[in-house]
Design a protein around this motif. Structure first.
Motif, short mmCIF file in Angstrom:
data_model
loop_
_atom_site.label_atom_id
_atom_site.label_comp_id
_atom_site.label_asym_id
_atom_site.label_seq_id
_atom_site.Cartn_x
_atom_site.Cartn_y
_atom_site.Cartn_z
N HIS A 4 0.93 -1.26 0.17
CA HIS A 4 0.16 -0.05 -0.09
C HIS A 4 0.92 1.48 -0.04
O HIS A 4 0.52 2.12 -0.67
CB HIS A 4 -1.00 -0.05 1.17
CG HIS A 4 -1.68 1.27 1.35
ND1 HIS A 4 -3.17 1.08 0.98
CD2 HIS A 4 -1.80 2.47 1.77
CE1 HIS A 4 -3.75 2.26 1.08
NE2 HIS A 4 -2.86 3.18 1.72
N ALA A 5 1.90 0.99 0.92
CA ALA A 5 2.63 2.32 1.00
C ALA A 5 3.49 2.98 -0.45
O ALA A 5 3.52 3.92 -0.82
CB ALA A 5 3.78 2.38 2.03
N VAL A 6 3.96 1.77 -1.17
CA VAL A 6 4.62 1.96 -2.34
C VAL A 6 3.60 2.32 -3.29
O VAL A 6 4.07 3.26 -4.34
CB VAL A 6 5.39 0.85 -2.92
CG1 VAL A 6 5.91 0.89 -4.20
CG2 VAL A 6 6.65 0.52 -1.97
N ALA A 7 2.56 1.79 -3.35
CA ALA A 7 1.50 2.27 -4.31
C ALA A 7 1.00 3.70 -4.33
O ALA A 7 0.89 4.38 -5.25
CB ALA A 7 0.23 1.17 -4.10
N GLN A 8 0.99 4.15 -2.91
CA GLN A 8 0.56 5.80 -2.59
C GLN A 8 1.78 6.46 -2.77
O GLN A 8 1.27 7.70 -3.28
CB GLN A 8 0.11 5.48 -1.21
CG GLN A 8 -1.30 4.90 -1.35
CD GLN A 8 -2.60 5.33 -2.00
OE1 GLN A 8 -2.70 6.63 -2.06
NE2 GLN A 8 -3.26 4.37 -2.63
N HIS A 9 2.91 5.99 -2.45
CA HIS A 9 3.96 7.04 -2.24
C HIS A 9 5.26 6.82 -2.87
O HIS A 9 6.12 7.48 -3.07
CB HIS A 9 4.42 7.13 -0.71
CG HIS A 9 3.33 7.66 0.25
ND1 HIS A 9 2.85 9.06 0.37
CD2 HIS A 9 2.26 6.69 0.93
CE1 HIS A 9 2.02 8.98 1.28
NE2 HIS A 9 1.73 7.42 1.62
N GLY A 10 5.36 5.71 -3.79
CA GLY A 10 6.36 5.20 -4.54
C GLY A 10 7.50 4.79 -3.88
O GLY A 10 7.47 4.13 -2.61
N ALA A 11 8.76 4.72 -4.57
CA ALA A 11 10.01 3.77 -4.05
C ALA A 11 10.50 4.60 -2.54
O ALA A 11 10.08 5.89 -2.39
CB ALA A 11 10.96 3.82 -5.09
N LEU A 12 10.71 4.08 -1.93
CA LEU A 12 11.23 4.54 -0.63
C LEU A 12 12.80 4.84 -0.57
O LEU A 12 13.55 4.26 -1.29
CB LEU A 12 11.13 3.36 0.67
CG LEU A 12 9.78 2.80 0.72
CD1 LEU A 12 10.06 1.80 1.95
CD2 LEU A 12 8.81 3.97 1.22
N PRO A 13 13.31 5.78 0.24
CA PRO A 13 14.64 6.32 0.27
C PRO A 13 15.63 5.27 0.80
O PRO A 13 14.99 4.24 1.57
CB PRO A 13 14.52 7.63 1.18
CG PRO A 13 13.51 7.21 1.99
CD PRO A 13 12.39 6.60 1.00
N LEU A 14 16.83 5.16 0.33
CA LEU A 14 17.95 4.22 0.63
C LEU A 14 17.88 3.92 2.34
O LEU A 14 17.72 2.57 2.67
CB LEU A 14 19.19 4.57 0.18
CG LEU A 14 20.20 3.67 0.81
CD1 LEU A 14 20.09 1.96 0.18
CD2 LEU A 14 21.79 4.28 0.20
N ARG A 15 17.93 4.95 3.11
CA ARG A 15 17.95 4.56 4.42
C ARG A 15 16.72 3.98 5.15
O ARG A 15 17.00 2.93 5.70
CB ARG A 15 18.10 5.85 5.42
CG ARG A 15 18.10 5.80 6.91
CD ARG A 15 18.35 6.87 7.77
NE ARG A 15 18.30 6.77 8.99
CZ ARG A 15 17.41 6.84 9.99
NH1 ARG A 15 16.25 6.94 9.37
NH2 ARG A 15 17.51 6.55 11.23
N THR A 16 15.58 4.22 4.77
CA THR A 16 14.27 3.42 4.97
C THR A 16 14.41 1.94 4.57
O THR A 16 14.02 1.31 5.20
CB THR A 16 13.01 4.25 4.34
OG1 THR A 16 12.89 5.57 4.74
CG2 THR A 16 11.74 3.45 4.57
N VAL A 17 14.67 1.81 3.35
CA VAL A 17 15.03 0.60 2.65
C VAL A 17 15.98 -0.37 3.68
O VAL A 17 15.72 -1.51 3.90
CB VAL A 17 15.44 0.45 1.36
CG1 VAL A 17 15.90 -1.03 0.76
CG2 VAL A 17 14.38 1.31 0.26
N LEU A 18 16.91 0.03 3.89
CA LEU A 18 17.87 -0.49 4.85
C LEU A 18 17.22 -0.87 6.19
O LEU A 18 17.58 -1.99 6.61
CB LEU A 18 19.27 0.30 5.06
CG LEU A 18 20.18 0.42 3.80
CD1 LEU A 18 21.25 1.60 4.11
CD2 LEU A 18 20.85 -0.90 3.38
#
Length: 569
Positions: free
Chosen positions: A110-124
């Motif tokens: 849901h988050a990616v569908a609404q806000h797109g790709a996440l920043p690197l620190r969040t992904v880590l």
């Protein structure tokens, strides 16, 4: 407890939704998925729960219910900070259900569908959290099997992995059919998609997919029909061109087609820590501001119902249940603590309940007082029933003294009844056979005849033994436990014999171990499971010595519940 509603996180209950499940008053709909529907409810103390009700199609399968209960008990052993703990469940309800702690956050999907790709620190931070969750899940002897963005929730203090192990219960039901796997195609591992083989490494492939999805905003294997995505997973390389360079090595290792080439959860965490300039610590700022702001609406939950749940309206209505021992984090509803007094009946927020003893469970799921029979009428009914029973006994004594009546006649009637019952049971039709061709059994893997389809699983990974397993140079039905009760028997048929249900039932030549040297293409074995299943296994050869993994290939024809279950002492 996945499922992403299209508008807002809390949807009102509809006419087809039950008002009460297992004594929990339902408040709102959280979502729906392939296995069931998820509702918001509360404990009497006001803690929110996510309660999933399993679809009726699964509920009708007894094997699903057995596996569901087994998997829920396993899931309760998971003690991870990045998982949603299992609070309660009932595998015997009209529709089985499972309740976990509610996580006030959207799914990664849901988050990616609404806000797109996440920043690197969040992904880590997402990666180390999910990896730690997998470490806890695997430590409990569970393989998630269906790790995907919809099963990763993003809360204010880090990710939470949900629905671990439950897909395995669905994998056993006849609904899946031959050649159909349980899981989401875009996030399956190659071995899971092609042969149905699932190990801990399978979850690491899904983790690599999740990392790529979060960082790119799309699947590394593209979109499209399920069969097309599965083909790319098995035969093609992922598209990591849009992935940040810092993540490519880690994701590439996780997406290795060879399960042995994938990292462990500990190695994933170590690699992520090395990629970060600052130590990775979960905190309130781990999500980007735009996404963190969307968590507010999920904290503004509907209020719990202020009235007791209504009584069941029909026999099919969900009704309060008394939880069994083992459900709940530290609850034992039917047993008082050692050397302590038993709980006493008190009025609770959901009607009469049992007061907790030293942290014991308060089974608020007892029926409300208004729907319990009046004590005085109950005693009167008992007196009438006792008098009737005494009259019947008295008439029986008088009748036994009448001329022409004797114990011999009674014995004759009993014998006739027994003979009729035996004849009736012997006339029960045989179960229909189900055939599965081309099953590849890797060394030290096992199959269970009850599974549909019977996919090989790693015996050591689950700490159990099966109806049939393959070890180097032998196939064998193994002892189930240390006291020596077996899980079944093997019969090697002669070349002139053709395997059938009647032949396997009549054979008395049993073997504990059969060497592969005794087998050739087309050799047949009878497999008789103590659970009552019978199968004919047709040997189709073994892998070449040059192949990296050794396996044998079998065709299985299974008659489930073909005889009475048998246990040994």
């Amino acid at each position: 407890m996945s499922g992403t509603p299209s508008v807002g996180p809390f949807q009102p209950l509809k006419g087809e939704d039950p008002a009460v499940v297992g004594g929990y008053r339902l408040v709102a709909v959280l979502g729906a998925g392939g296995m069931g529907k998820v509702y918001l409810t509360y404990t009497p103390g006001g803690r929110p729960l996510a309660l999933k009700v399993i679809r009726p199609e699964f509920s009708e399968d007894p094997e699903f219910r057995r596996r569901f209960q087994q998997e829920v008990l396993s899931a309760q052993r998971v003690q991870g900070l990045y998982t949603a703990p299992v609070i309660d469940a009932d595998a015997d309800a009209p529709q089985p259900w499972l309740a976990t702690a509610y996580v006030p956050g959207p799914s990664l999907a849901h988050a990616v569908a609404q806000h797109g790709a996440l920043p690197l620190r969040t992904v880590l931070l997402l990666t180390v959290g999910v990896a730690e969750a997998l470490h806890a899940i695997h430590a409990a002897g569970i393989v998630h099997r269906d790790l995907k963005p919809a099963n990763v929730l993003l809360s204010a203090d880090g990710p939470r992995v949900i629905d671990f192990g439950i897909a395995r219960a669905a994998d056993s039901t006849a609904l899946t059919g031959t050649g159909v796997t349980v899981g989401t195609p875009a996030f399956m591992a190659p071995e899971q998609a092609s042969a149905g083989i699932v190990t801990h490494a399978t979850d690491l492939f899904a983790l690599g997919q999740i990392v790529a999805f979060a960082a790119i905003g799309a699947s590394a294997y593209g979109d499209g029909p399920s069969h097309a995505v599965l083909y790319r997973i098995v035969h093609e390389e992922p598209d990591l061109s849009q992935l940040p360079a810092a993540l490519r090595l880690l994701v590439s290792r996780c997406l290795s087609r060879d399960p042995t080439g994938r990292p462990t959860p500990a190695e994933v965490i170590e690699r992520c820590q090395a990629l970060s300039s600052d130590p990775l610590r979960q905190g309130e700022d781990w999500l980007p501001q735009s996404l963190a702001g969307s968590l507010t609406e999920r904290r503004q939950m509907p209020e719990p119902a202020r009235t007791p749940p209504p009584a069941p309206a029909t026999p099919t209505q969900f009704s309060p249940h008394t939880p069994r021992p083992g459900f709940g984090p530290a609850y034992s509803p039917t047993q008082a603590a050692p050397n302590r007094p038993s709980p006493s009946l008190q009025a609770g927020p959901y009607g009469p309940s049992t007061a907790p003893v030293d942290g014991g469970r308060q089974p608020w799921v007892q029926p409300p007082a208004a729907h319990r029979p009046p004590p005085q009428r109950k005693r009167r009914n008992l007196v009438v029933a006792a008098a009737a029973a005494a009259a019947v006994v008295g008439l029986a004594v008088v009748f036994s003294q009448l001329p022409g009546s004797s114990n011999r006649d009674e014995a004759k009637d009993t014998h006739s009844s027994s003979t009729l019952s035996s004849a009736t049971s012997s006339q029960q039709p045989d179960p229909k056979p189900v055939t599965y061709n081309g099953i590849n059994m890797t060394e030290n893997y096992l199959v269970m005849l009850a599974d549909s389809p019977p996919r090989p699983i790693e015996g050591e990974a689950f700490g159990r033994k099966g109806d049939l397993y393959f070890q180097p140079r032998s196939t064998n039905v193994v002892e189930k436990d240390e006291v020596g009760s077996g899980n079944g028997k093997l019969v090697l048929l002669n070349n002139a014999q053709k395997g059938s249900l009647d032949l396997c039932r009549s054979e008395t030549r049993y073997a504990d171990t059969i060497s592969l040297d005794q087998l050739s293409d087309g050799s047949q074995l009878c497999v008789l499971s103590n659970a009552g299943h019978i199968a004919v296994a047709t040997y189709r050869g073994r892998s070449s010595k040059t192949e990296p993994s050794q396996y044998i290939t079998l065709d299985l024809t299974i008659w489930r519940n073909a005889q009475e279950p048998h246990t040994t002492q």
